[in-house]
Enzyme design. Sequence first.
Site, mmCIF file in Angstrom:
data_model
loop_
_atom_site.group_PDB
_atom_site.id
_atom_site.type_symbol
_atom_site.label_atom_id
_atom_site.label_comp_id
_atom_site.label_asym_id
_atom_site.label_seq_id
_atom_site.Cartn_x
_atom_site.Cartn_y
_atom_site.Cartn_z
ATOM 1 N N HIS A 29 0.810 -1.220 0.000
ATOM 2 C CA HIS A 29 0.000 0.000 0.000
ATOM 3 C C HIS A 29 0.844 1.272 0.000
ATOM 4 C CE1 HIS A 29 -2.675 -3.111 1.698
ATOM 5 N NE2 HIS A 29 -3.641 -2.440 1.114
ATOM 6 N N GLU A 50 6.505 -3.011 13.022
ATOM 7 C CA GLU A 50 6.001 -1.639 12.950
ATOM 8 C C GLU A 50 5.988 -0.948 14.307
ATOM 9 O OE1 GLU A 50 4.282 -3.611 9.275
ATOM 10 O OE2 GLU A 50 4.466 -4.165 11.397
ATOM 11 N N GLN A 113 -6.700 -6.685 3.925
ATOM 12 C CA GLN A 113 -6.277 -5.757 4.983
ATOM 13 C C GLN A 113 -7.174 -4.526 5.096
ATOM 14 O OE1 GLN A 113 -2.131 -5.216 3.847
ATOM 15 N NE2 GLN A 113 -1.507 -7.034 5.005
ATOM 16 N N GLY A 415 4.284 3.957 30.212
ATOM 17 C CA GLY A 415 4.992 2.817 30.769
ATOM 18 C C GLY A 415 5.183 1.693 29.781
#
Length: 556
Positions: A29, A50, A113, A415
Site C-alpha cells: 500500500h 512496525e 487488509q 509505561g
Amino acid sequence: MAKVSGGRLVVDALKREGVEYIFSLSGGHINTIYQACLDAGIQVIDTRHEQAAAHMAEAWGKLTGKPGVCVVTAGPGFTDAVTGVANAAAAHSPMIVLAGRSSVPETERLSLQELEQIDIVRPLIKWGRVVYETRRLDEFTAMAFRQVLTGRPNPVFLEFPADVLARQVEESEVARPEGYRPRYRPGPAREALDEAEVLIRQARKPAIIAGSGAYYSGAGAALADFCRHTDIPVVTNLMGRAILPPDNPHHLGTTMGGAGFLGEADLVMVLGSRLGLYLGFGRPPLIPAEARLIQVDIEGEEIGRNRKVDVGIVGDVREVLMGLTDRFEGSPVSHPEWLERARTVRRNMKRLYLESIPNLDREQPVHPARLMREINDFLGGEAVVAADGGDTQVWTSALVDVNHPGHFLGSGNFGCLGVGIPYGLAAKLRYPEKKVLVTMGDGSAGLNIMEFHTAVRFGLPIVMVVSNDCSWGMIRHSQKAAFGEDRLVGCELGEVAYEKVVEALGGYGERVDRASDIRPALERAFASGRPACLNVYTDMDAITPASRMLAQMSKE
C-alpha cells in the site's frame, strides 16, 4: 504538463519540512511513497516490526523537537504501530503517522487488509484525516505538520488509500500550500506575568519544576537567565533533564533522583510539565498543599489539573521566562540561605539513597544499582541513554546522569516496554558521533530484540545492557508481597542468553556475572564498533521504591 504520483506529492511535503528519514516496514500500500523517497533522498529506515518503527519516530521527535515520521502499510501494519502511537500520545511527543489503506473502490468488499483505521487511532491523536483526492496530498501532509507543530506536541495521523497514492495527476492540478503554519511562538498575557511577579517577589522558598514543555521550547538559556535574576533552585522531570548544564548553580537534578527540598517550598513554578503521576499529582509529599503554584503550559487545558493553581499562564515556556526576566532586570531577588538548604537536602538524599541499598558493593549477584553506578562512572554524562523496563528504568533514571538536554529517553507516562532498542537506534542516527547506551530489563529485551538486525543493517552500533534478574521483576515483587513466593505466576523467565541472540544477528555479545567485570565489558562492547549486548545477571531480590509502592498496592 508533467504528471506526478500521489506518493511523490506526500514526499514533496516531507522534503519541504526537512525530513531526513522515515521509519517504516514495507508493504504494497505504501510502495509509491518508498519510490518517491528514493528520488527525493529521504532514507527509509525499515524495521523488523512496525511497533519499533513507531517508537523510532517518537524518539526522533524527542531528540530533535521536529516530528518523527512513521509510515506503515494497511491493516496489521497499522495495528502493529498503534502501541507506539499510544506511547507518543501519553508523552506528548511530536510524531506524524502515515498509513496506507485499501483502495477506495474496494471499500466494503472484504478486500485484503481492509480496516477502518482512523476510528481505531482517533482517541490517541491530536488530528487525523483520510485523504481521498490525489491532488490534495501535499496540502494535507502540510496540514499534518501544522497540527503537530502548533501548540502542544502530539501524534497526528493521515491515511492514504492505495489508489489515491498510486494515481498520477497533472502538476497544474496540485494544491501546493504556502505559509501554512505559524512562524512565532505564542506569548503570555501581560496580566498573568504581573501576577506571577508578585508571587515570586513574596516567596521566601521558591522552587521550579521544568518539564518537556521547557525542553521543546528550547528554554534552557532563558531559564538560566531567569534563575540568575531570581535565585530559584530547579529540578526537572525526565524529558527536562539537563535543560540546565550540570555546573549551573541553580540546577539540582531530577524529581526521580530525589527532590525532598520541594516539600519545604512556599512557591512552586511548574514549567511545561503536567501534574500527573510523576509529579505526585501536584500534591504532598512532593509539592506542599500550602505552597502557592504558578503553572505555565502551552495548552490551557493543563492549567489546574489535579490541584488549585494560583497563577496559570498559557504560553510557550521560553517566551514566558523571557517576559518574567524583563520584570526582574535591575531589581533581582535573592535567596542564598534557601538555595544552600535545597542543595544540601538534594546531596543528602542521593547519598542516603545509595547508602540505604543493601549489598550494593557485592560482587555476585550484581545489584542493579551497582550496575547503574558502573555505567554512570563509565559514561560520565556524555552519552545518550535510553531506559526500558520496570525496575531497570527506575534504577537508570535515578542513578545515570546526562549532561545535555534530550539525551535521556524513557517510556514516559504510558509505561510502554520495548521502547529501548528503537529509541537507541534513533539516537544513534541523530548523534552518530556519540556513545548511545540502552538499559533494559530482561523482560523488555524480549519485545524488540530483532531490531538488532536493523542496527546491523544500518550500521548503528548501540550498546544494550540487560539487567537480567530472570523475571518480570516488578511484577514478581508485587506478587511475592501480596500472595507469597509459592504463588508466583507468569513472571519468571529463567536464564536467557540475550547476548547470543545479538551475536546471531551480527552484533557483539557478552555475558557478565560479576560487578568488577562490568566496566571492562562496557569498554569491549563500545570498542567492538558493532551493535552490542551485555547480558548482566543481577539480583532478583533487589527492589526499587517504585516496586515497593506497586507491592503495597497489590496488598491493598
